[in-house]
Enzyme design. Sequence first.
Site, mmCIF file in Angstrom:
data_model
loop_
_atom_site.group_PDB
_atom_site.id
_atom_site.type_symbol
_atom_site.label_atom_id
_atom_site.label_comp_id
_atom_site.label_asym_id
_atom_site.label_seq_id
_atom_site.Cartn_x
_atom_site.Cartn_y
_atom_site.Cartn_z
ATOM 1 N N LYS A 114 0.822 -1.214 0.000
ATOM 2 C CA LYS A 114 0.000 0.000 0.000
ATOM 3 C C LYS A 114 0.854 1.261 0.000
ATOM 4 O O LYS A 114 0.484 2.262 -0.595
ATOM 5 C CB LYS A 114 -0.941 0.023 1.205
ATOM 6 C CG LYS A 114 -2.112 -0.936 1.076
ATOM 7 C CD LYS A 114 -3.222 -0.564 2.052
ATOM 8 C CE LYS A 114 -4.380 -1.535 1.977
ATOM 9 N NZ LYS A 114 -5.405 -1.278 2.984
ATOM 10 N N LYS A 197 -7.859 -10.725 -8.163
ATOM 11 C CA LYS A 197 -9.066 -10.881 -7.345
ATOM 12 C C LYS A 197 -10.016 -9.687 -7.527
ATOM 13 O O LYS A 197 -9.565 -8.579 -7.815
ATOM 14 C CB LYS A 197 -8.715 -11.083 -5.870
ATOM 15 C CG LYS A 197 -8.188 -9.853 -5.157
ATOM 16 C CD LYS A 197 -8.296 -10.003 -3.636
ATOM 17 C CE LYS A 197 -8.224 -8.635 -2.984
ATOM 18 N NZ LYS A 197 -8.745 -8.559 -1.644
ATOM 19 N N LYS A 200 -12.318 -3.731 -4.378
ATOM 20 C CA LYS A 200 -12.916 -2.398 -4.395
ATOM 21 C C LYS A 200 -12.040 -1.419 -5.156
ATOM 22 O O LYS A 200 -12.517 -0.418 -5.654
ATOM 23 C CB LYS A 200 -13.076 -1.865 -2.968
ATOM 24 C CG LYS A 200 -14.075 -2.628 -2.152
ATOM 25 C CD LYS A 200 -14.187 -2.010 -0.762
ATOM 26 C CE LYS A 200 -14.348 -3.057 0.297
ATOM 27 N NZ LYS A 200 -13.220 -3.212 1.194
HETATM 28 P P1 ATP Z 1 -9.476 -3.395 -1.191
HETATM 29 O O1 ATP Z 1 -9.565 -3.734 -2.622
HETATM 30 O O2 ATP Z 1 -9.862 -1.986 -0.858
HETATM 31 O O3 ATP Z 1 -8.227 -3.881 -0.516
HETATM 32 P P2 ATP Z 1 -11.093 -5.627 -0.809
HETATM 33 O O4 ATP Z 1 -12.226 -5.538 -1.737
HETATM 34 O O5 ATP Z 1 -9.941 -6.476 -1.189
HETATM 35 O O6 ATP Z 1 -10.632 -4.193 -0.479
HETATM 36 P P3 ATP Z 1 -11.159 -6.060 2.030
HETATM 37 O O7 ATP Z 1 -11.885 -4.978 2.733
HETATM 38 O O8 ATP Z 1 -9.683 -6.104 2.092
HETATM 39 O O9 ATP Z 1 -11.699 -6.128 0.536
HETATM 40 O O10 ATP Z 1 -11.686 -7.459 2.497
HETATM 41 C C1 ATP Z 1 -12.809 -7.713 3.251
HETATM 42 C C2 ATP Z 1 -12.998 -9.215 3.289
HETATM 43 O O11 ATP Z 1 -13.420 -9.699 2.001
HETATM 44 C C3 ATP Z 1 -11.722 -9.990 3.644
HETATM 45 O O12 ATP Z 1 -12.013 -11.010 4.563
HETATM 46 C C4 ATP Z 1 -11.274 -10.537 2.315
HETATM 47 O O13 ATP Z 1 -10.527 -11.715 2.459
HETATM 48 C C5 ATP Z 1 -12.578 -10.746 1.558
HETATM 49 N N1 ATP Z 1 -12.392 -10.612 0.105
HETATM 50 C C6 ATP Z 1 -12.006 -9.488 -0.536
HETATM 51 N N2 ATP Z 1 -11.938 -9.679 -1.872
HETATM 52 C C7 ATP Z 1 -12.308 -10.961 -2.099
HETATM 53 C C8 ATP Z 1 -12.456 -11.772 -3.280
HETATM 54 N N3 ATP Z 1 -12.213 -11.293 -4.491
HETATM 55 N N4 ATP Z 1 -12.855 -13.048 -3.159
HETATM 56 C C9 ATP Z 1 -13.118 -13.545 -1.928
HETATM 57 N N5 ATP Z 1 -12.996 -12.852 -0.772
HETATM 58 C C10 ATP Z 1 -12.596 -11.570 -0.833
#
Ligand code: ATP
Length: 333
Positions: A114, A197, A200
């Site tokens: 990050k 993956k 957001k």
């Molecule tokens: P960012 O992209 O802002 O890092 P994110 O969308 O990856 O955010 P987080 O807030 O880091 O999401 O994750 C919240 C939860 O959702 C965590 O437990 C993470 O493991 C799960 N998660 C996030 N993205 C995925 C995905 N593509 N598939 C399955 N689980 C996910």
Amino acid sequence: MSKANLLSGMQPSADSLHLGNYLGALNNWVAMQEEFNAYYMIADLHAITVPQDPKQLLANTRRTAAQYIAAGIDPNKSTLFIQSQVPAHAQLAWVLNCITGFGEASRMTQFKDKSQKADSDSASVGLFTYPVLQAADILLYQPKKVPVGEDQRQHLELTRDLAMRFNSRFGETFTIPEAHILKETAKIYDLQNPTAKMSKSNEPKGTINIMDDSSVTVKKIKGSVTDTDSEIRFDAENKAGVSNLLGIYSAVSGKSVKDLEAAFAGKGYGDLKTEVADAVIAVIEPIRQRATELLENTDELDSLLASGSARANELAEATLASVYDKIGLIPRS
Ligand code: ATP
Ligand code: LTN
């Protein structure tokens, strides 16, 4: 026998959760609230480790809470709360900062990723100590399990190290928590870039958002990247896009990938996309509708969250008091 404690959380870092958040995390939280005494929080103090627009943060925090509830987190079964409304999080984080090595914190790979994205001057000290605040979130509630995705494994290791260090220096205080890493099969990939993956922080076109209108979801799924042959079979290496669609379909419908492959024999990608879109909408549309209703009455939502936070505060305060006592701070009364 009383149930073991469990804690997890997500940051309110977008105006909608995406399908990966739901299938990879939230859906499991809902299932686990039966077996555990669960604490689910919205990590707003973690969100401000990167710049946030205040109005947007406020809205996103409520929207995240509404989606937790709409997806099935029951505030009567679980303690649903806002991190910033429980002062002990910031207070314990300070104590833990003081037993964390600078080198130890520097090895956290999420910080490295990050902070490289931001230029080095704009990466904050808060971002650096993010994992220590996360350790405080967890240790306050003496949880046996912490359900998280694979990306959080290192933070959980740090949490365990800090808990063991504190216990051995100052006496038994913290339960040593275990990471409950959610299955790899629940990992959802980006629709436009199916080897990354779903996240957001990706382009909106590749992300299925819970709060999107159904028509937008259909459009995104119909426009998802596939490949040039036409066979519907699971092969993550050579057919990442089609495999992701099969994975999503399987996760939302409960049907096995094998059965889906058989059912689609001889059919085309257009058919697959139509069915996936229908199945996804059947799952997320009711969540969106319920969340939208909850957001129509923010006073009620805020008071529900405040009462969850008050409940969380009881256990958090008790743990913090024991920590302060053990390290030699004078009691307040
Ligand atoms: P960012 O992209 O802002 O890092 P994110 O969308 O990856 O955010 P987080 O807030 O880091 O999401 O994750 C919240 C939860 O959702 C965590 O437990 C993470 O493991 C799960 N998660 C996030 N993205 C995925 C995905 N593509 N598939 C399955 N689980 C996910
Ligand atoms: N870092 C986590 C969110 C988070 C969390 C926690 C998860 C903050 N505090 C405590 C589990 C336990 C994330 O980005 N997914």
